[in-house]
Design a protein around this motif. Sequence first.
Motif, PDB file in Angstrom:
ATOM      1  N   ASP A 168       0.725  -1.506   0.368  1.00 28.84           N
ATOM      2  CA  ASP A 168      -0.086   0.449  -0.263  1.00 28.84           C
ATOM      3  C   ASP A 168       0.908   1.986  -0.054  1.00 28.84           C
ATOM      4  OD1 ASP A 168      -2.333  -1.333  -0.173  1.00 28.84           O
ATOM      5  OD2 ASP A 168      -2.467  -1.486   1.981  1.00 28.84           O
ATOM      6  N   PHE A 169       0.612   2.014  -0.354  1.00 24.12           N
ATOM      7  CA  PHE A 169       1.262   4.098  -0.651  1.00 24.12           C
ATOM      8  C   PHE A 169       0.168   4.414  -0.836  1.00 24.12           C
ATOM      9  CE2 PHE A 169       3.388   0.933  -3.992  1.00 24.12           C
ATOM     10  CZ  PHE A 169       5.001   1.096  -3.496  1.00 24.12           C
ATOM     11  N   PRO A 170       0.484   5.372   0.358  1.00 25.39           N
ATOM     12  CA  PRO A 170      -0.208   6.825   0.950  1.00 25.39           C
ATOM     13  C   PRO A 170      -0.738   7.915  -0.802  1.00 25.39           C
ATOM     14  CG  PRO A 170       2.076   6.806   2.116  1.00 25.39           C
ATOM     15  CD  PRO A 170       2.318   5.774   0.875  1.00 25.39           C
ATOM     16  N   ALA A 171      -1.716   8.410  -0.754  1.00 26.21           N
ATOM     17  CA  ALA A 171      -2.562   9.190  -1.455  1.00 26.21           C
ATOM     18  C   ALA A 171      -1.697   9.620  -2.412  1.00 26.21           C
ATOM     19  CB  ALA A 171      -3.863   9.844  -1.454  1.00 26.21           C
ATOM     20  N   GLN A 173       1.371   9.052  -3.904  1.00 27.24           N
ATOM     21  CA  GLN A 173       2.596   8.293  -3.884  1.00 27.24           C
ATOM     22  C   GLN A 173       2.569   6.702  -4.092  1.00 27.24           C
ATOM     23  OE1 GLN A 173       4.503   8.493  -0.010  1.00 27.24           O
ATOM     24  NE2 GLN A 173       4.144  10.227   0.350  1.00 27.24           N
ATOM     25  N   ASN A 345      12.191   2.396   2.206  1.00 27.41           N
ATOM     26  CA  ASN A 345      10.963   3.164   2.184  1.00 27.41           C
ATOM     27  C   ASN A 345      11.014   3.599   0.205  1.00 27.41           C
ATOM     28  OD1 ASN A 345       9.171   2.955   4.010  1.00 27.41           O
ATOM     29  ND2 ASN A 345      11.676   4.359   4.627  1.00 27.41           N
ATOM     30  N   ARG A 347       8.725   5.352  -3.496  1.00 26.16           N
ATOM     31  CA  ARG A 347       6.803   5.968  -3.992  1.00 26.16           C
ATOM     32  C   ARG A 347       6.983   5.703  -5.051  1.00 26.16           C
ATOM     33  NH1 ARG A 347       7.469  11.474  -3.975  1.00 26.16           N
ATOM     34  NH2 ARG A 347       9.342  12.495  -2.862  1.00 26.16           N
TER      35      ARG A 347
END
Length: 522
Positions: A168-171, A173, A345, A347
């Motif tokens: 899952d990625f933050p909105a 990203q 990490n 993105r």
Amino acid sequence: MERRIAIIGAGMNGLITCKYLLEKGFHPIVLEADSSIGGLWKHTLESTKLQNNRQSFCFSDFPWPSYVQEMNPGHTQVLEYFELYAQHFGIMPYIRFNTKVISLAYIGESDLEIESGEKWGGTGKPFGSKGKWHIEAQDTKKCSIEVLEVEFVVICIGRFSGLANIPDFPAGQGPEVFSGQVMHSMDYSALDNSAATKLIKGKRVTVIGSLKSAMDIAAECAEANGIDNPCTMIQRNPHWGLMSEKIWGVNLGYFCTNRFSELLVHKPGEPFLLSCVSTLLSPLRWATSKFVESYLKWKLPLKKYNMIPDHSFHQHASSCTLVILPKNFYDKVEEGSIVLKRSKNIRFCQEGLVVEGEAEPLKTDLVIFATGYKGDQKLKTIFKSPTCQNLIVASPTSTVPLYRGIIHPRIPQAAIVGFCSSLSNIYTSEVTCQWLAHFLDGNIQLPDIKDMEREVAMWKEYMKQYAGSYHRRSCIGAVHVWYNDQLCKDMGCSHKRKKGFFKEWFEPYGPRDYARLASPSK
């Protein structure tokens, strides 16, 4: 009265299960969504080869054909081997192809009755319950639906296929902001060889992952594009990779698949004396692990490319996350056709990926996630009842709780084959399927539910202790002989399978040692 048994899946586990049930006089029906057998091996890369050599990856009573000379046979040869096995033991007539199982529903007993029982299925026997399984199945060609009723169901859908695990990625990203293409290794592996080559040819490809699929895809990309368009491989947690199954000239089995090696670890349910021995020998376990690591650091440029794993060799063996490297993998790294990066990490951005610690974005055309599968979630969703779903996976961090790695203590008249992983899964499946055949034939009675749950808890603690964050893989690799000992004792067979003291304690165990445990009923 004939007991109707359904086997879901005609991959390796389904074939072995069917073979042993036929020997016991049952007439199971095998439901397979594809048009042919093979399961996971039907959907692997053309270039994929066995991690194990063919002696350790073979059926216990059906050797590889003499014309297969490679130590590590490839994708096509494995499928042919499965075909020969199915034909030899008369399995094919029992398979219904193009039949996809949509859901399983247990009918005849309430959820409360199931949960409150003291004995599995009421009696601890395979057909002791008054309930039946209703299997909702779809004909994938006609799109028609039918419901099959059986007394027992064996689920062989595997844990390394079907439901992709994508981080899952933050909105803002995630892949939605990327102008290129994103896919999972599952979808890449489903392509035929020419389509896969066409997809990657001339493109800047980034592979995210550190296990077998990631290595194989990176090697394929390097082969297709060379140094002109190098494949970038991003690993969060590198794993120990082996060039072969020999360390300093010694077979890997002498380090982790013989009875003596298992004296060095604490085993679930071991008596006090064995526990003391394991404690006393724990320094030797550490030394053995360092011995193997020193060889790998010497043979491979791990330090040069910052690829020395954070965890020990023993922990990776205990979690079944060791990797056999593709041929000449580090030669491709050295020539520049594979670029290794290590990052906790990442993105997405429009032009590619932002890698932690790097000032400039990594420009890429295609990102392939080789990040595994959600096998437990796939298993969970096949059950229609929310109660059964919660019993299978209670939380995102829990393991699938199976007694002997096969039976859920509170789900009656069902078995699950293939969710215990090992350093050679065909070997594990052979023994578990023979145990299951004995059980269905009435030769094994299960203990009380609470006793089964206590044993499940012991195995869970073992896996947490030795596999750490990878405990949900339910790996028995470092205690495979001990695990098989328990199954042999249940079946009334001798658990010591070799002749002579030295062989019994120091020679690696393999599939041939467990042939014919479940002999045909008389």
